[in-house]
Design a protein around this motif. Structure first.
Motif, PDB file in Angstrom:
ATOM      1  N   VAL A  52       0.835  -1.202   0.000  1.00 32.95           N
ATOM      2  CA  VAL A  52       0.000   0.000   0.000  1.00 32.95           C
ATOM      3  C   VAL A  52       0.871   1.254   0.000  1.00 32.95           C
ATOM      4  N   GLU A  53       1.900   1.271   0.830  1.00 30.61           N
ATOM      5  CA  GLU A  53       2.782   2.442   0.911  1.00 30.61           C
ATOM      6  C   GLU A  53       3.480   2.717  -0.418  1.00 30.61           C
ATOM      7  N   VAL A  54       3.963   1.663  -1.066  1.00 30.12           N
ATOM      8  CA  VAL A  54       4.651   1.844  -2.349  1.00 30.12           C
ATOM      9  C   VAL A  54       3.678   2.342  -3.410  1.00 30.12           C
ATOM     10  N   LEU A  55       2.496   1.753  -3.453  1.00 28.46           N
ATOM     11  CA  LEU A  55       1.506   2.187  -4.434  1.00 28.46           C
ATOM     12  C   LEU A  55       1.078   3.631  -4.182  1.00 28.46           C
ATOM     13  N   GLU A  56       0.894   3.974  -2.924  1.00 28.61           N
ATOM     14  CA  GLU A  56       0.502   5.351  -2.607  1.00 28.61           C
ATOM     15  C   GLU A  56       1.599   6.333  -2.990  1.00 28.61           C
ATOM     16  N   LYS A  57       2.849   5.953  -2.778  1.00 25.36           N
ATOM     17  CA  LYS A  57       3.966   6.812  -3.181  1.00 25.36           C
ATOM     18  C   LYS A  57       3.916   7.084  -4.681  1.00 25.36           C
ATOM     19  N   ASN A  58       3.473   6.094  -5.436  1.00 26.66           N
ATOM     20  CA  ASN A  58       3.401   6.204  -6.892  1.00 26.66           C
ATOM     21  C   ASN A  58       2.006   6.581  -7.393  1.00 26.66           C
ATOM     22  N   ARG A  59       1.148   6.990  -6.472  1.00 28.55           N
ATOM     23  CA  ARG A  59      -0.210   7.436  -6.802  1.00 28.55           C
ATOM     24  C   ARG A  59      -0.962   6.399  -7.639  1.00 28.55           C
ATOM     25  N   SER A  60      -0.819   5.150  -7.258  1.00 33.02           N
ATOM     26  CA  SER A  60      -1.434   4.073  -8.037  1.00 33.02           C
ATOM     27  C   SER A  60      -2.203   3.075  -7.175  1.00 33.02           C
ATOM     28  N   ARG A  61      -2.466   3.423  -5.917  1.00 28.85           N
ATOM     29  CA  ARG A  61      -3.194   2.494  -5.046  1.00 28.85           C
ATOM     30  C   ARG A  61      -4.562   2.146  -5.618  1.00 28.85           C
ATOM     31  N   HIS A  62      -5.211   3.116  -6.266  1.00 29.19           N
ATOM     32  CA  HIS A  62      -6.557   2.906  -6.802  1.00 29.19           C
ATOM     33  C   HIS A  62      -6.587   1.915  -7.963  1.00 29.19           C
ATOM     34  N   LEU A  63      -5.426   1.550  -8.470  1.00 29.46           N
ATOM     35  CA  LEU A  63      -5.373   0.644  -9.619  1.00 29.46           C
ATOM     36  C   LEU A  63      -5.391  -0.828  -9.214  1.00 29.46           C
ATOM     37  N   ILE A  64      -5.280  -1.102  -7.924  1.00 32.12           N
ATOM     38  CA  ILE A  64      -5.292  -2.477  -7.418  1.00 32.12           C
ATOM     39  C   ILE A  64      -6.513  -2.665  -6.523  1.00 32.12           C
ATOM     40  N   ASP A  65      -7.329  -3.652  -6.855  1.00 30.23           N
ATOM     41  CA  ASP A  65      -8.580  -3.857  -6.126  1.00 30.23           C
ATOM     42  C   ASP A  65      -8.396  -4.568  -4.792  1.00 30.23           C
ATOM     43  N   TYR A  66      -7.382  -5.426  -4.700  1.00 31.27           N
ATOM     44  CA  TYR A  66      -7.250  -6.246  -3.492  1.00 31.27           C
ATOM     45  C   TYR A  66      -5.794  -6.648  -3.319  1.00 31.27           C
ATOM     46  N   ILE A  67      -5.347  -6.708  -2.070  1.00 34.91           N
ATOM     47  CA  ILE A  67      -3.966  -7.083  -1.758  1.00 34.91           C
ATOM     48  C   ILE A  67      -3.974  -8.172  -0.694  1.00 34.91           C
ATOM     49  N   VAL A  68      -3.229  -9.241  -0.942  1.00 35.14           N
ATOM     50  CA  VAL A  68      -3.017 -10.291   0.051  1.00 35.14           C
ATOM     51  C   VAL A  68      -1.535 -10.292   0.407  1.00 35.14           C
ATOM     52  N   GLY A  69      -1.238  -9.977   1.660  1.00 34.69           N
ATOM     53  CA  GLY A  69       0.135  -9.969   2.132  1.00 34.69           C
ATOM     54  C   GLY A  69       0.444 -11.181   2.987  1.00 34.69           C
ATOM     55  N   PHE A  70       1.691 -11.255   3.423  1.00 38.74           N
ATOM     56  CA  PHE A  70       2.152 -12.394   4.214  1.00 38.74           C
ATOM     57  C   PHE A  70       1.306 -12.597   5.465  1.00 38.74           C
ATOM     58  N   GLU A  71       0.901 -11.489   6.087  1.00 41.01           N
ATOM     59  CA  GLU A  71       0.174 -11.585   7.353  1.00 41.01           C
ATOM     60  C   GLU A  71      -1.286 -11.999   7.166  1.00 41.01           C
ATOM     61  N   ASP A  72      -1.735 -12.064   5.927  1.00 42.58           N
ATOM     62  CA  ASP A  72      -3.138 -12.358   5.647  1.00 42.58           C
ATOM     63  C   ASP A  72      -3.420 -13.841   5.426  1.00 42.58           C
ATOM     64  N   VAL A  73      -2.380 -14.669   5.473  1.00 44.36           N
ATOM     65  CA  VAL A  73      -2.547 -16.100   5.209  1.00 44.36           C
ATOM     66  C   VAL A  73      -1.865 -16.924   6.297  1.00 44.36           C
ATOM     67  N   ARG A  74      -2.306 -18.155   6.420  1.00 46.58           N
ATOM     68  CA  ARG A  74      -1.641 -19.087   7.330  1.00 46.58           C
ATOM     69  C   ARG A  74      -0.455 -19.749   6.643  1.00 46.58           C
ATOM     70  N   GLU A  75      -0.587 -19.980   5.332  1.00 47.83           N
ATOM     71  CA  GLU A  75       0.483 -20.607   4.558  1.00 47.83           C
ATOM     72  C   GLU A  75       0.869 -19.695   3.402  1.00 47.83           C
TER      73      GLU A  75
END
Length: 220
Positions: free
Chosen positions: A120-143
């Motif tokens: 999110v931080e990288v996308l916001e820096k590049n003013r492109s957060r709105h171009l991605i609908d959903y993000i799954v990061g390491f902390e969002d999964v068990r595996e």
């Protein structure tokens, strides 16, 4: 962009959409120094990008200890919070490709072994957060990848059907993830994996950039 069979494109992040080598190297070597271990050169580090931090530590040091690995992760994150965003650059065609997909009404997501707030931080820096609908990061999964959990979570969140989804990545971990999820895969060779290496896995296309990958999809 002409119509193609997919309505959803899910991306890996490191070496697929962006290059964060400098930030990762700084964070890894800071953590190693805090643990009294020798620093690693950039070539060694590049080969681990896309792995979990636990696996990265094991590969780079040969140390299997969970407690030492946990300390490594703590120190890595401490430094990464300071340097990662400023030392991560989207590839030159990333925003253009994502804008084209958004304008054509395609769904988009990122599934990564990074923590989601970093994306999110990288996308916001590049003013492109709105171009991605959903993000799954390491902390969002068990595996983590190559387990299918994160990819399938994104598919469900986007209300997509697996046969309408293409997962795009730069590593064999990504190829295995798509295979485990039963989702089509396309590779870009913008990371450390050669085109020939992807051929052992099911794939729709292998290209040397996102631009050429989507050109290839349009031509199919």
């Amino acid at each position: 962009m002409v119509r193609i069979k997919y309505n959803t494109f899910i991306f890996d992040f490191d070496y697929t959409l962006a290059d964060s080598t400098v930030g990762i190297a700084k964070s890894i070597n800071y953590a190693l120094e805090k643990l009294g271990l020798a620093p690693k050169n950039t070539d060694e580090i590049r080969k681990t990008i896309g792995m979990t931090l636990k696996e990265t530590f094991r590969i780079l040091t040969g140390i299997e200890s969970d407690s030492v690995s946990s300390d490594f992760i703590h120190y890595f994150m401490e430094k990464a919070d300071e340097v990662m965003v400023d030392n991560t650059d989207l590839f030159s065609d990333t925003v253009l490709i994502l804008e084209q997909l958004k304008n054509e009404g395609f769904k988009t997501a990122i599934v990564t072994t990074k923590v989601s707030y970093r994306i999110v931080e990288v996308l916001e820096k590049n003013r492109s957060r709105h171009l991605i609908d959903y993000i799954v990061g390491f902390e969002d999964v068990r595996e983590a990848k190559p387990a299918a959990e994160g990819l399938l979570k994104a598919v469900k969140a986007l209300n997509s059907e697996k046969e309408k989804v293409l997962y795009i990545g730069d590593s064999l971990i990504d190829a295995k993830t798509a295979q485990n999820a039963g989702i089509d895969f396309a590779a870009v060779t913008t990371g450390t994996t050669a085109a020939q290496d992807f051929k052992q896995f099911p794939h729709i296309l292998i290209a040397d950039s996102l631009t050429n990958l989507f050109a290839g999809l349009r031509a199919r």
